[in-house]
Design an enzyme around this catalytic site. Structure first.
Site, PDB file in Angstrom:
ATOM      1  NE  ARG A   1      -0.657   0.060   4.866  1.00 32.03           N
ATOM      2  CZ  ARG A   1      -0.967   0.421   6.122  1.00 32.03           C
ATOM      3  NH1 ARG A   1      -2.023   1.357   6.039  1.00 32.03           N
ATOM      4  NH2 ARG A   1      -0.323   0.099   7.203  1.00 32.03           N
TER       5      ARG A   1
ATOM      6  CB  SER B   1      -6.020   3.197   6.219  1.00 27.16           C
ATOM      7  OG  SER B   1      -6.223   3.371   7.403  1.00 27.16           O
TER       8      SER B   1
ATOM      9  CD  GLU C   1     -17.213   1.728   1.657  1.00 22.24           C
ATOM     10  OE1 GLU C   1     -18.530   1.652   1.591  1.00 22.24           O
ATOM     11  OE2 GLU C   1     -16.495   1.960   2.589  1.00 22.24           O
TER      12      GLU C   1
ATOM     13  CG  PHE D   1     -15.094  -1.836   3.543  1.00 24.65           C
ATOM     14  CD1 PHE D   1     -16.149  -2.841   4.085  1.00 24.65           C
ATOM     15  CD2 PHE D   1     -14.122  -1.208   4.108  1.00 24.65           C
ATOM     16  CE1 PHE D   1     -15.785  -2.904   5.460  1.00 24.65           C
ATOM     17  CE2 PHE D   1     -14.049  -1.436   5.586  1.00 24.65           C
ATOM     18  CZ  PHE D   1     -14.887  -2.354   6.233  1.00 24.65           C
TER      19      PHE D   1
ATOM     20  CG  HIS E   1      -5.900  -2.511   5.294  1.00 25.00           C
ATOM     21  ND1 HIS E   1      -5.432  -1.231   4.606  1.00 25.00           N
ATOM     22  CD2 HIS E   1      -6.080  -2.102   6.580  1.00 25.00           C
ATOM     23  CE1 HIS E   1      -4.991  -0.417   5.436  1.00 25.00           C
ATOM     24  NE2 HIS E   1      -5.244  -0.967   6.583  1.00 25.00           N
TER      25      HIS E   1
ATOM     26  CG  ASP F   1      -8.555  -2.895  12.131  1.00 24.30           C
ATOM     27  OD1 ASP F   1      -8.357  -2.433  13.477  1.00 24.30           O
ATOM     28  OD2 ASP F   1      -8.691  -2.135  11.159  1.00 24.30           O
TER      29      ASP F   1
ATOM     30  NE  ARG G   1      -2.710  -2.140   9.483  1.00 25.52           N
ATOM     31  CZ  ARG G   1      -2.286  -2.469  10.685  1.00 25.52           C
ATOM     32  NH1 ARG G   1      -1.775  -3.871  10.974  1.00 25.52           N
ATOM     33  NH2 ARG G   1      -1.856  -1.521  11.652  1.00 25.52           N
TER      34      ARG G   1
END
Lengths: 312, 276
Positions: free
Chosen positions: A7, A34, A55, A80, A106, A114, A164
């Site tokens: 990322r 993020s 989204e 998402f 992610h 998470d 991530r």
């Protein structure tokens, strides 16, 4: 070995591309910090659109931008971006064959703390089931950077799966990624380990271990899941006679399934799939989770030995 | 609008209605009810409002129109054919294998279709991107989009509504074809959308409420929308589902059912009689 999250590579290369190309626009759904699109936002605020926590509308808006000559990159977490917005991607992006790039971070269990609600283990499955969609899973920062640049040049729906966690940089500056072309990271003759994403580094580590016990493994980095590189799979399977796949994704409908589809039609050989065994993730440290879900170099070594044992 | 212009538009609207009935009748399926309710709106839009070049559908400065309620495809196709985007004969191949006129609008096959729609709410969301691009490129084209009342039950409609106001997209003009019906019944039976005008106002839109079959009111509303700065405009157009064919008006069954040959004859005879 240096470690960089894919990322981060994405965030950096977007800025670089943004300087060269005025038609590049970026959308996010309140996760810019993020997904790392924040870097682009800071340098090109007028070409960055935060769509808020919506989204579906982010993808629809990206379609409208694409239809107006822009090249949109839309980012969110993979859960998402591909799940919440799936039907937008189906009916607006892919059915209309629009030049929309979805770069989702992610992905996989290495999201970590998470927990399972935020760890996409089905995104490859969703994206590769759509006609017109190209699916790319970079193995490291070098490949991620090139994948984003090539996705910009390529005209058509594209999904780029980013992580991530920091992962080893396995490629040198001279590495050349091509969409639709697998890369043989290490040649071998006894077994083909076909991996994608962060599992490529694990596969290389496993190959070193296997060498010690006299097993010469070939390691293939399948960074484009769709269109899949049939030739490289078949050539390698013909040579080694055994295939093990490795992915940080559900074993259902991900890399393993895609490789199995190729082998069963063109070169049926004994095969094993390493991946998440049809389960959701959970909270924990990335390394702990890789271990719990059987996604380490050691797991690959074990699976290869077991498969070889059956064949001897 | 003078009386000659008005008469001209009335005749065109009547012709569009006849084409809708013939197309869907010939196809044996389709959505005549919600096509008939939007006839006057699209007749005014395509004749009096849109900047366009039918012989150059991708002209960069054209105004855009997206039919977000994609099931009213027969209406859009009849209007596009009347403007010369493709030969009229294509209308009679609606929904047939290999036809350029798919059951729901498909931008890949039909000249003049700006976006593939049919899955409700998506076309409206796409219009946000077109409007943002127009602002970014400092182009003065406008983006028009037609929604259905049932469609506004989709969550994405309100995501897009929020975004249009947030980005001050005064280059968007939406029209709600408010005919009061959806597949399973009236809106109020299935899922009430009221108070719909208040909802759009609360989302930061300029709202104009009109009779959606009144040609002059429609033209005036589009004109007013062009003068509104800093916010998008929603025209809430009260319409009658199945408008123009006595046995179809306000009858929910005609949402997604085509006329059989006898009914087609009857409907066309009625419309020809009105035409005078």
């Amino acid at each position: 070995m240096e470690k960089i999250a894919t990322r981060d590579a994405y965030g950096n290369v977007l800025v670089e591309l943004g300087r060269e190309h005025n038609d590049l626009v970026v959308l996010d759904a309140d996760l810019a910090k993020s997904t790392k699109t924040i870097k682009f936002k800071k340098e090109f605020p007028e070409r960055f659109f935060d769509m808020g926590i919506s989204e579906q509308n982010m993808i629809g808006t990206a379609c409208g931008l694409a239809l107006s000559g822009k090249i949109p990159f839309a980012s969110s977490f993979a859960v998402f971006a591909t799940g919440r917005a799936f039907e937008l991607i189906r009916n607006s992006v892919c059915y209309s064959k629009l030049n929309v790039k979805i770069a989702a971070s992610h992905a996989g269990v290495t999201v970590g703390e998470d927990g399972g609600s935020h760890q996409a283990v089905e995104d490859i499955a969703l994206m590769r089931s759509l006609p017109n969609m190209t699916v790319i899973v970079p193995a490291d920062a070098v490949e991620a950077e090139q994948a984003v640049k090539l996705a910009y040049e390529y005209c058509g729906p594209t999904y780029i799966r980013l992580g991530r966690a920091k992962v080893p940089v396995i490629h040198g500056e001279d590495y050349k990624f091509e969409i639709g072309k697998a890369h043989v990271e290490k040649e071998g003759k006894d077994v083909s380990i076909i991996a994608t994403g962060l599992m490529v580094a694990q596969a290389l580590e496993a190959a070193e271990e296997l060498q010690k016990v006299g097993i010469d493994a070939e390691v293939i980095n399948m960074s484009t899941i769709k269109p899949i590189d049939v030739n490289t799979i078949v050539e390698s399977a013909k040579k080694t006679g055994a295939v093990v796949t490795a992915e940080e994704h559900n074993v259902i409908n991900g890399l393993g399934s895609a490789v199995a589809e190729v082998l069963v039609e063109h070169c049926p050989v004994p095969m094993r799939r390493i991946g998440i065994k049809d389960a959701f993730g959970q909270s924990g440290k990335p390394d702990e989770l890789l271990e719990i879900y059987g996604l380490t170099a050691g797991d690959i070594v074990k699976e290869v030995k077991e498969l070889r044992g059956r064949l001897l | 609008m003078d009386s000659v212009q008005k008469r001209e538009l009335q005749l065109q609207a009547n012709q569009i209605r006849q084409d809708i009935i013939k197309m869907t009748g010939q196809a044996g399926s389709g959505h005549p009810g919600g096509s008939l309710s939007g006839v006057e709106i699209l007749t005014v839009l395509y004749n009096n409002v849109l900047k366009m070049r039918p012989n150059q559908p991708d002209w960069p400065d054209r105004d855009r129109f997206i039919l977000s309620k994609g099931h009213a495809a027969p209406l859009l196709y009849a209007v596009l054919a009347s403007k010369g985007y493709f030969p009229r004969e294509e209308l009679w191949r609606l929904r047939k294998l290999g036809s350029m006129l798919q059951g729901h609008p498909d931008l890949k096959t039909t000249p003049g279709v700006e976006m593939s729609t049919g899955s409700l709410g998506q076309g409206f969301s796409v219009s946000i991107g077109m409007a943002l691009a127009g602002k970014l490129d400092k182009k003065d084209y406008r983006v028009y989009v037609m929604l259905g009342d049932g469609e506004s039950q989709e969550g994405i409609v309100w995501e897009a509504a929020m975004a249009a106001a947030h980005y001050k997209l005064d280059n968007i003009c939406a029209v709600l074809d408010y005919n009061g019906f959806q597949i399973d019944g009236t809106n109020s039976e299935v899922m009430s959308v009221e108070p719909v005008a208040d909802k759009w106002r609360a989302f930061g839109w300029h709202v104009i409420e009109i009779d959606g079959h009144d040609l002059e009111a429609i033209a005036a509303a589009f004109q007013e929308a062009q003068t509104i700065k800093g916010k998008p405009t929603m025209i809430v157009a009260r319409t009658i589902k199945g408008k123009g064919v006595s046995f179809m008006e306000n009858e929910v069954d005609w949402h997604g059912k085509a006329t059989n040959p006898t009914e087609t004859e009857k409907a066309l005879a009625e419309l020809q009689k009105i035409r005078g």
